[in-house]
Design an enzyme around this catalytic site. Structure first.
Site, short mmCIF file in Angstrom:
data_model
loop_
_atom_site.label_atom_id
_atom_site.label_comp_id
_atom_site.label_asym_id
_atom_site.label_seq_id
_atom_site.Cartn_x
_atom_site.Cartn_y
_atom_site.Cartn_z
N LYS A 102 0.66 3.04 -6.10
CA LYS A 102 -0.43 3.03 -5.12
C LYS A 102 -0.79 1.61 -4.68
O LYS A 102 -1.91 1.34 -4.27
CB LYS A 102 -1.69 3.73 -5.66
CG LYS A 102 -1.45 5.14 -6.17
CD LYS A 102 -0.71 6.01 -5.18
CE LYS A 102 -1.49 6.25 -3.91
NZ LYS A 102 -0.73 7.07 -2.91
N ARG A 140 -2.59 -4.79 -5.78
CA ARG A 140 -3.73 -4.41 -4.93
C ARG A 140 -4.99 -4.48 -5.78
O ARG A 140 -4.92 -4.35 -7.02
CB ARG A 140 -3.48 -2.98 -4.42
CG ARG A 140 -4.51 -2.39 -3.50
CD ARG A 140 -4.09 -0.95 -3.22
NE ARG A 140 -4.97 -0.29 -2.24
CZ ARG A 140 -4.86 1.00 -1.94
NH1 ARG A 140 -3.93 1.74 -2.51
NH2 ARG A 140 -5.68 1.54 -1.05
N LYS A 184 0.44 9.33 2.92
CA LYS A 184 -0.04 7.95 2.85
C LYS A 184 -1.31 7.80 3.70
O LYS A 184 -1.41 8.37 4.77
CB LYS A 184 1.03 6.98 3.35
CG LYS A 184 2.39 7.14 2.65
CD LYS A 184 2.30 6.90 1.17
CE LYS A 184 3.66 7.08 0.50
NZ LYS A 184 3.59 6.87 -0.96
#
Length: 390
Positions: free
Chosen positions: A147, A228, A353
């Site tokens: 992710k 991230r 997504k």
């Protein structure tokens, strides 16, 4: 003696019709047609030769996330070492309803894991060259994180004519290592001289055995990690699971071991994956930091061409992927590739997504940021890059 006889002939004085005559010149039209045909053959040969690599890489440019999918179910029985009978994997029953919810959340695999995306259908020219080149073990691997934006990065890279990548996640170094390198190599696409073979499996980054196994394959392997903001990443991870299992507990209840004391449950994978510094320590025991590139998942959205420029430099590729390849899709909230040659539409990643995240209690988000802050700072020091999550 010296008198010349009249009427006598020299031996060279032979009638012209008895000597071999040169062939008549071809008509101008026939000569031009022959020249044109020869030029056409040379042009066709050069065109097909030049397309052997670039057209083979074209599937990544065609339809992102729209290729056919093939199921690759895991075998029911796992072979045990030393020839012992195979055993079914054992999972202890959860002790509490919350533990059951955590187990459900852990077991919800992404579509790429349960039914991996196979490479898009090749073009007719690349099919013609399917026997060209050879299959190589990957020289570069996207090892994480889940992710974080790994699928987007791989699909963007596949636009480059010198990158050949397998579309499905092989999961060789974490799930199928016992099948051997020959099996792993056979999964890879064929490449020509000067092309790079790649694959991506985000779970490698959090697999303890993966660094040593990849190093045993090749110490020169280049590793790419897309990272991230760990809080946003955890929520995205939970969102993916929630889309498949709507009955799992709330994000807040899974986050804490004890909500009253605010103790974070680091055994939950959605939380554990984001402790990047801890996982990176295992990799640095086998690879130097210069052999790893850390891509910002946030910048991959805000400045895809800039991040792709860094990746192309890291891989030793010419900077071919630039701003002209992207446009921002406001509906999905991330960049997509502009239409490829021969297509009438732009191409984005699939509908899985860019899901909308559920609303999370602000106090829970604040507590998570406090939890991750020291790990983030250590990660910045280890990589020499401040990702700005704090």
């Amino acid at each position: 003696m010296g008198q010349r006889l009249s009427g006598s002939r020299s031996c060279l004085d032979v009638p012209g019709r008895l000597l071999p005559q040169p062939p008549p010149p071809p008509p101008p039209v026939r000569r031009k047609l022959a020249l044109l045909f020869a030029m056409l053959c040379v042009w066709l040969y050069m065109f097909l030769y030049s397309c052997a690599g670039s057209c083979a890489a074209a599937p990544g440019l065609l339809l992102l996330g729209s290729g056919t999918r093939a199921s690759h179910p895991s075998p029911a029985l796992a072979p045990a070492p030393h020839g012992t009978p195979p055993r079914l994997p054992f999972r202890a029953p959860p002790a509490t309803p919350l533990a059951a919810g955590k187990e459900m959340a852990e077991g919800a695999a992404s579509p790429e894991e349960r039914s991996p995306e196979v490479p898009d259908s090749p073009s007719p020219i690349s099919s013609f060259f399917s026997g060209s080149g050879s299959k190589q073990l990957p020289q570069a691997i996207i090892i994480g994180v889940k992710k974080g934006g790994t699928r987007a990065l791989l699909e963007f890279l596949r636009v480059h004519p010198d990158v050949r990548a397998v579309g499905a996640e092989p999961h060789f170094f974490d799930r199928s290592y016992d099948k051997g390198l020959a099996w792993y190599r056979d999964l890879m696409p064929r490449t020509l001289d000067g092309q790079i073979t790649m694959e991506k499996t985000p779970s490698y980054f959090v697999t303890r055995e993966a660094p040593a196994r990849i190093s045993a394959m090749s110490k020169d392997t280049k590793l790419i990690v897309v990272v991230r903001d760990p809080v946003t990443r955890a929520i995205s991870d939970y969102t993916q699971t929630l889309s498949k299992r709507p009955d799992i507990p709330t994000f807040e209840s899974l986050t804490f071991k004890n909500r009253t004391t605010g103790l974070i449950d680091t055994s939950w994978s959605a939380i554990q994956i984001g402790i990047y510094a801890k996982h990176l320590e295992h990799w640095l025991r086998h690879f130097p930091i210069r052999q790893m590139l850390f891509v910002s998942g946030e910048r991959l959205i805000s400045d895809p061409a800039g991040e792709l420029g860094r990746v192309q430099d890291f891989l030793g590729l010419k900077r071919i992927i630039t701003d002209k390849h992207f446009y921002f899709n406001k509906t999905k909230g991330f960049p997509c590739l502009k239409k490829a040659e021969g297509s009438s539409r732009p191409h984005c990643l699939g509908k899985t997504k860019g899901r909308t995240h559920p609303e999370i209690d602000r106090e829970v988000v604040r507590r998570l940021r406090e939890f991750y802050r020291p790990f983030n700072l250590k990660f910045y020091q280890m990589t020499g890059h401040d990702f700005g999550w704090d």
